[in-house]
Each structure stands twice: as C-alpha cells, then as structure tokens.
Design an enzyme around this catalytic site. Structure first.
Site, PDB file in Angstrom:
ATOM      1  N   ASP A  38      23.716 106.514  67.922  1.00 42.84           N
ATOM      2  CA  ASP A  38      22.780 107.374  68.626  1.00 42.84           C
ATOM      3  C   ASP A  38      22.116 108.277  67.575  1.00 42.84           C
ATOM      4  O   ASP A  38      22.696 108.531  66.523  1.00 42.84           O
ATOM      5  CB  ASP A  38      23.608 108.170  69.643  1.00 42.84           C
ATOM      6  N   ASP A 232      27.479 110.982  71.121  1.00 46.52           N
ATOM      7  CA  ASP A 232      28.014 112.311  71.439  1.00 46.52           C
ATOM      8  C   ASP A 232      27.658 112.775  72.846  1.00 46.52           C
ATOM      9  O   ASP A 232      28.274 113.688  73.376  1.00 46.52           O
ATOM     10  CB  ASP A 232      27.455 113.343  70.453  1.00 46.52           C
ATOM     11  N   ASP A 236      25.458 108.740  76.454  1.00 51.20           N
ATOM     12  CA  ASP A 236      26.018 107.687  75.603  1.00 51.20           C
ATOM     13  C   ASP A 236      27.282 107.074  76.213  1.00 51.20           C
ATOM     14  O   ASP A 236      27.726 106.006  75.774  1.00 51.20           O
ATOM     15  CB  ASP A 236      26.374 108.246  74.214  1.00 51.20           C
TER      16      ASP A 236
HETATM   17  P1  ADP Z   1      17.685 111.440  73.024  1.00 51.51           P
HETATM   18  O1  ADP Z   1      18.243 110.045  72.852  1.00 51.51           O
HETATM   19  O2  ADP Z   1      16.937 111.878  71.800  1.00 51.51           O
HETATM   20  O3  ADP Z   1      18.716 112.436  73.478  1.00 51.51           O
HETATM   21  P2  ADP Z   1      16.421 111.618  75.704  1.00 51.51           P
HETATM   22  O4  ADP Z   1      16.521 110.327  76.435  1.00 51.51           O
HETATM   23  O5  ADP Z   1      17.273 112.736  76.156  1.00 51.51           O
HETATM   24  O6  ADP Z   1      16.540 111.319  74.135  1.00 51.51           O
HETATM   25  O7  ADP Z   1      14.907 112.110  75.745  1.00 51.51           O
HETATM   26  C1  ADP Z   1      13.840 111.263  75.366  1.00 51.51           C
HETATM   27  C2  ADP Z   1      12.539 112.011  75.338  1.00 51.51           C
HETATM   28  O8  ADP Z   1      12.251 112.605  76.633  1.00 51.51           O
HETATM   29  C3  ADP Z   1      12.516 113.192  74.381  1.00 51.51           C
HETATM   30  O9  ADP Z   1      12.230 112.782  73.075  1.00 51.51           O
HETATM   31  C4  ADP Z   1      11.397 114.050  74.998  1.00 51.51           C
HETATM   32  O10 ADP Z   1      10.145 113.567  74.638  1.00 51.51           O
HETATM   33  C5  ADP Z   1      11.603 113.849  76.490  1.00 51.51           C
HETATM   34  N1  ADP Z   1      12.450 114.927  77.057  1.00 51.51           N
HETATM   35  C6  ADP Z   1      13.745 114.838  77.456  1.00 51.51           C
HETATM   36  N2  ADP Z   1      14.187 116.026  77.922  1.00 51.51           N
HETATM   37  C7  ADP Z   1      13.165 116.904  77.805  1.00 51.51           C
HETATM   38  C8  ADP Z   1      12.977 118.295  78.112  1.00 51.51           C
HETATM   39  N3  ADP Z   1      13.933 119.072  78.614  1.00 51.51           N
HETATM   40  N4  ADP Z   1      11.766 118.833  77.850  1.00 51.51           N
HETATM   41  C9  ADP Z   1      10.776 118.078  77.337  1.00 51.51           C
HETATM   42  N5  ADP Z   1      10.882 116.791  77.024  1.00 51.51           N
HETATM   43  C10 ADP Z   1      12.043 116.190  77.249  1.00 51.51           C
HETATM   44 MG    MG Z   2      22.984 112.309  71.125  1.00 54.23          MG
END
Ligand code: ADP
Ligand code: MG
Length: 287
Positions: A38, A232, A236
């Site tokens: 991740d 983490d 995941d």
């Molecule tokens: P990661 O694997 O980096 O944890 P996520 O699936 O949680 O990715 O999020 C993917 C994308 O969704 C982020 O890169 C962002 O663009 C958008 N995103 C997720 N949560 C938020 C939030 N609270 N505010 C704004 N954008 C968000």
């Molecule tokens: Mg992570």
C-alpha cells in the site's frame, strides 16, 4: 518441518520486531514470490502536509470545515493547514464520504465537494483550467484535490506525504530476495508513479477503490504468484486477509493488524526483507 526449528525462527523474528501469529506463516513466507505494498502509511509516513492552496478565503474556510468530519489523513492535513492560518471553522450540517473519491458536505445550505477528478466528473463540475495545475502537483508525487461550492469550481489543495527513509533499501532487498514488488493505491496514477520512482518500484496499480484492493491481490494470485500484502489501513484489511501472507504495519490500524498474519513493529520496512531472510534460513535448516 521440525516444530523446534520453526519456533527458533519465529523467536528470532520476534526479537527483531517481526511478530508471526503462528509458525505456519513462517513456512508460507518462504514460498513468496511477489509482494504488494500500500502507498499511504506503508511506503510513505502517512503524515501528509498541505503544500499549496489555490482559492479564496471562503473556499479555504468551507474546505477545512468540510474536512473536519473526515478521518482521512488528507483531511487531517487540510484541517491543520487552515488552523495554522487562523481560519475559524464552521459547523457542518451533513457529511458524506465517498470512498476513493472524496467528500460531499452541506454547510449552511451550501454544497461543498472536495476530491479527485472523478468526483467532479460525477457532479458535472467544469474545472476549467485546473487540469494543468493538477498535473504539475501530481508529477511531484503530491495528491491534489479539487474544491467545488454550489456546483462551481473554486480551487485546488495539494498535499504531500514523504517516503520513509528506509523504503528504497527495503525495496532493493525485497527484489534481491527474488520478489516482484508492486505498489497498490487509491491515489491517482501520476502521483503513485512519482512515489514509486522515489523508492524504486516499477509496477504500480493506482486508482483502486478501497473495496477493490483484495480483488487486485486475487488477480496476482490467479497469475500463479504467492503474494504478500503489506498495509496499514482499514481499507487494506480484506487484501491482507486474502493474501498468502498479510503483513500489517505496527503503527497502523487495529483492523489491519487483526487481518494480518504478521505485524512489523514501528512500521520499519526493512523488517520485511528481514522476515523473508529468516524464513529462508529456517526452512533451509529444516531440509
Ligand atoms: P489511499 O490508498 O491513498 O488511502 P483512498 O482510496 O483513501 O486512497 O483515496 C483515494 C483518493 O480519493 C484520494 O487520493 C483523494 O483524491 C480522494 N479522497 C479520499 N478521501 C478524501 C477526503 N477526505 N477529502 C478529499 N479527497 C479525498
Ligand atoms: Mg495506507
């Protein structure tokens, strides 16, 4: 396999901060030939900071107020930035998280959207000339989010997370142990590629929705690989459970630690190649 040598192996691992839940996991670690990591919180420190904000004061206030309801590390970075800039946050009337895309929030009858391109497309927001600015952040490995208020594009907030210092060495050692190394992330392709380059990973699976992470691990297994998954986050956990070996980052969430077969204390990535080496040494002694 003699139970005694397995016990010696897991004991040795534990002394280094590698906690196997059982001896059978040490044996399965020996058979691995691929490892999926991740990005946020695993390869990077998971403590992002705002690097740029484009927009007016009202946009910043509504942006940060909206993000106060989110537990995402990106949200924490935005709230911290606004607070440091003495911004007064206001109460939220309605909050929805859209996994992998962003958030949709109502504040005193204004609709606020914060998230990626997909979120804006889904709401038919015209982001005009923002694309080039977005790309400029992404090629630097930053995560840029778009802001819209009442259907109108209002700005961009860009956030950067730094890689763990030992990540490049850990990746190199994993490759030396004969493993194919893959990064898996919900973040966009360009940001993911930039971070992957910094740590020496050449295979990236990006823009993966939280509920799709396990499917991606399954696909690699279906191609005949024995796969370890390292993560983490809560999102995941299903991937950690489906992998041949799930490795949780000790600084991560309880849910990830429960779903995994192994936990590495303190999030030190060098412990992962170390675990592989211990498994090789242990199984060699058995045969
Ligand atoms: P990661 O694997 O980096 O944890 P996520 O699936 O949680 O990715 O999020 C993917 C994308 O969704 C982020 O890169 C962002 O663009 C958008 N995103 C997720 N949560 C938020 C939030 N609270 N505010 C704004 N954008 C968000
Ligand atoms: Mg992570």
């Amino acid at each position: 396999a003699t139970p005694t040598s397995i016990m010696v192996g897991t004991g040795k691992a534990a002394e280094s901060g590698i906690l196997f839940k059982g001896g059978e996991h040490l044996e399965r670690t020996h058979a691995l030939n691929a490892i999926v990591l991740d990005k946020t919180g695993t390869i990077t420190k998971g403590k992002p900071e705002v690097t740029n904000f484009t927009g007016d004061e009202e946009a910043l206030q509504l942006l940060a107020s909206a993000e106060k309801g989110s537990e995402h590390p990106l949200a924490e970075a935005i709230v911290a930035y606004a607070t440091e800039n003495n911004m007064e946050l206001v109460d939220v009337d309605h909050f929805i998280a859209i996994p992998g895309h962003g958030i949709e929030v109502t504040i005193s009858s204004k609709q606020i959207l914060v998230g990626n391109r997909k979120l804006m497309q889904d709401h038919q927001i015209d982001v005009g000339g923002a694309e080039q600015e977005l790309v400029n952040y992404e090629i630097e490995g930053k995560t840029a989010m778009l802001i819209a208020i009442d259907g109108k594009y209002r700005g961009i907030v860009s956030v950067a997370d730094t890689i763990k210092e030992t990540a490049p060495q850990a990746i190199r050692e994993l490759k030396e142990e004969g493993l194919e190394v893959i990064m898996l992330t919900g973040d966009n392709e360009r940001t993911a590629q930039a971070i992957a380059k910094q740590v020496g990973i050449d295979k990236v699976i990006a823009q993966v929705l939280p509920e799709e992470k396990a499917d991606k691990v399954k696909e690699i297994q279906d191609n005949g690989k024995k796969v370890a998954m390292v993560g983490d986050g809560v999102n995941d956990a299903p991937a950690l459970a489906i992998a041949d070996i799930g490795i949780a980052i000790g600084t991560g969430t309880e849910v990830a630690i429960e779903a995994a077969d192994v936990t590495i204390l303190g999030g030190e990535l060098l412990l992962i190649p170390k675990a592989i080496k211990i498994s090789h040494a242990t199984i060699k002694n058995i045969r």
